[in-house]
Design a protein around this motif. Structure first.
Motif, short mmCIF file in Angstrom:
data_model
loop_
_atom_site.label_atom_id
_atom_site.label_comp_id
_atom_site.label_asym_id
_atom_site.label_seq_id
_atom_site.Cartn_x
_atom_site.Cartn_y
_atom_site.Cartn_z
N ILE A 181 0.89 -1.16 0.00
CA ILE A 181 0.00 0.00 0.00
C ILE A 181 0.92 1.21 0.00
O ILE A 181 1.79 1.34 0.86
N LEU A 182 0.73 2.09 -0.96
CA LEU A 182 1.54 3.28 -1.09
C LEU A 182 0.62 4.49 -1.02
O LEU A 182 -0.37 4.55 -1.74
N ILE A 183 0.95 5.40 -0.11
CA ILE A 183 0.22 6.65 -0.01
C ILE A 183 1.14 7.74 -0.58
O ILE A 183 2.28 7.88 -0.14
N ALA A 184 0.62 8.47 -1.56
CA ALA A 184 1.38 9.56 -2.16
C ALA A 184 0.67 10.86 -1.83
O ALA A 184 -0.55 10.98 -1.99
N TYR A 185 1.44 11.84 -1.37
CA TYR A 185 0.87 13.13 -1.00
C TYR A 185 1.50 14.21 -1.87
O TYR A 185 2.72 14.33 -1.97
N LYS A 186 0.62 14.99 -2.51
CA LYS A 186 1.10 16.05 -3.40
C LYS A 186 0.03 17.13 -3.49
O LYS A 186 -1.15 16.83 -3.73
#
Length: 168
Positions: free
Chosen positions: A118-123
C-alpha cells in the motif's frame, strides 16, 4: 530442488528473512527518494516491471506500464532527479507499507517472495492510494543480496492509472 508452496517455508527461515529485509530496505529507499542506492539493489540483468495484464507472466511479450532493465532504470532515475522535469520538481512524498509476505520458492541462492504493498502519495494537499501485489525474485549472495526481478501488479492495472512522479 527449491522449496515451494507445496513444501511451505516459514517466513522465519533465514533465507526468507534476508529477502524480506531487502524488500523493506527497497521500500524505505524509494520513500526517501534515494534512487541511486535503489538502482544498486538490482542485479546487472535485473528487471523492474509493472504489467497491465494482471495475469501475465510474459512480460517481454506483452504491453506493460513499465518494463525496465538496468539502462531504462538509470534513465528513469535521471529524468526524476536531474534538471527541470515535472516528475522531479513536483514529486509526491510517499509512504509505503509492504507486508503479507509469502515465500513462493526458496533455495540457498534465490528466494521468490510475494507480498502486498500500500503506497500513499501526498502532493499539493491531495492523497492518492496505490495498492499492488508484489513479487520479488531475490538472488542471495554472501557479497550482498540483490533483486533479479520486481513485478508490481497494481490492483487497478487495467483501468486508467494516473501518472506517478515516483517509483512503485
Amino acid at each position: 530442488m527449491p522449496e515451494t508452496a507445496t513444501t511451505p517455508v516459514p517466513t522465519t527461515d533465514p533465507r526468507v528473512v534476508r529477502a524480506i529485509d531487502l524488500a523493506w530496505r527497497e521500500a524505505e529507499l524509494l520513500d526517501r527518494k534515494d534512487y541511486d542506492t535503489w538502482i544498486d539493489l538490482f542485479t546487472d540483468d535485473g528487471i523492474y516491471v509493472i504489467p497491465i495484464d494482471p495475469d501475465t507472466d510474459d512480460f517481454a511479450g506483452t504491453l506493460n506500464m513499465v518494463y525496465d532493465d538496468a539502462r531504462m532504470r538509470r534513465m528513469r532515475v535521471t529524468r526524476m532527479t536531474e534538471g527541470y522535469a515535472i516528475a522531479a520538481v513536483d514529486a509526491a512524498r510517499t509512504v509505503r507499507t509492504v507486508s503479507r509476505f509469502v515465500p513462493e520458492s526458496v533455495t540457498d541462492d534465490e528466494v521468490v517472495l510475494r507480498s502486498a504493498q500500500i503506497l500513499i502519495a501526498y502532493k499539493r494537499g491531495h492523497h492518492d492510494i496505490w495498492a499492488a501485489d508484489l513479487v520479488h525474485r531475490i538472488q542471495l549472495s554472501p557479497s550482498g543480496d540483490r533483486i533479479v526481478q520486481k513485478v508490481i501488479r497494481l490492483v487497478d492495472s487495467e483501468e486508467a492509472v494516473p501518472a506517478a512522479g515516483f517509483l512503485l
